[in-house]
Design a protein around this motif. Structure first.
Motif, PDB file in Angstrom:
ATOM      1  N   HIS A   9      44.125  29.709  34.627  1.00 37.05           N
ATOM      2  CA  HIS A   9      43.956  30.798  35.586  1.00 37.05           C
ATOM      3  C   HIS A   9      44.101  30.340  37.036  1.00 37.05           C
ATOM      4  N   VAL A  10      43.713  29.115  37.363  1.00 39.83           N
ATOM      5  CA  VAL A  10      43.934  28.609  38.726  1.00 39.83           C
ATOM      6  C   VAL A  10      45.432  28.514  38.996  1.00 39.83           C
ATOM      7  N   LYS A  11      46.176  28.017  38.026  1.00 39.57           N
ATOM      8  CA  LYS A  11      47.632  27.896  38.222  1.00 39.57           C
ATOM      9  C   LYS A  11      48.299  29.269  38.366  1.00 39.57           C
ATOM     10  N   LYS A  12      47.860  30.245  37.556  1.00 39.21           N
ATOM     11  CA  LYS A  12      48.407  31.604  37.678  1.00 39.21           C
ATOM     12  C   LYS A  12      48.045  32.185  39.043  1.00 39.21           C
ATOM     13  N   TYR A  13      46.807  31.961  39.476  1.00 37.44           N
ATOM     14  CA  TYR A  13      46.352  32.475  40.765  1.00 37.44           C
ATOM     15  C   TYR A  13      47.177  31.882  41.906  1.00 37.44           C
ATOM     16  N   LYS A  14      47.422  30.594  41.832  1.00 36.57           N
ATOM     17  CA  LYS A  14      48.224  29.926  42.862  1.00 36.57           C
ATOM     18  C   LYS A  14      49.639  30.497  42.896  1.00 36.57           C
TER      19      LYS A  14
END
Length: 148
Positions: A97-102
């Motif tokens: 989810h951090v990677k998607k958010y970024k």
């Protein structure tokens, strides 16, 4: 190699091994296999084959929540997912989810602020649940009916 101080030890992380070092030397104190390996996610399809109907329903709900429901922007949904992943302690979810958010333009400053809100909400819940402890204490001794 990333270094971090924790409980008087120096930890160095790599893909699948956590090595603990003494503060006074570069000699390893211990080496432990990491529980979290990204490659483990490749086994999800295998796991889902064990309950195909439930897996299909889960994926359909995920699609509906993340892609079809339009009340919240996807970026906001990912920020919520990051916070929930921290509460549940799932390193896989945090990573995804951090990677998607970024990718959606989110910043680490936004993530940190959301995590602080999450931490305050979680600690507030612990405090408000403390009322149950207070009331139980005030009731005095009894025959517990706990099944846990």
């Amino acid at each position: 190699m990333r270094k971090s101080r924790m409980l008087g030890c120096l930890l160095r992380y790599n893909e699948s091994v956590i090595t603990t070092y003494s503060e006074r030397s570069d000699e390893p104190v211990s080496k432990a296999q990491s529980y979290y390996e990204k490659l483990n996610l490749a086994h999800i399809p295998e796991l889902m084959k064990l309950a195909p109907e439930a897996a299909s329903s889960y994926l359909a709900l995920e699609r509906k929540v993340y892609h079809e429901s339009q009340h919240l922007p996807t970026k906001t949904k990912e920020l919520i997912a990051i916070c929930v992943a921290h509460v549940t302690g799932c390193p896989y979810c945090i990573d995804v989810h951090v990677k998607k958010y970024k990718e959606l333009g989110g910043t680490m400053e936004e993530v940190m602020e959301a995590l602080l809100v999450t931490a305050m909400t979680r600690s507030g819940a612990i405090l408000s649940h403390g009322v149950n402890a207070l009331l139980a204490y005030q009731e005095g001794p009894s025959s517990p009916q706990c099944f846990c």
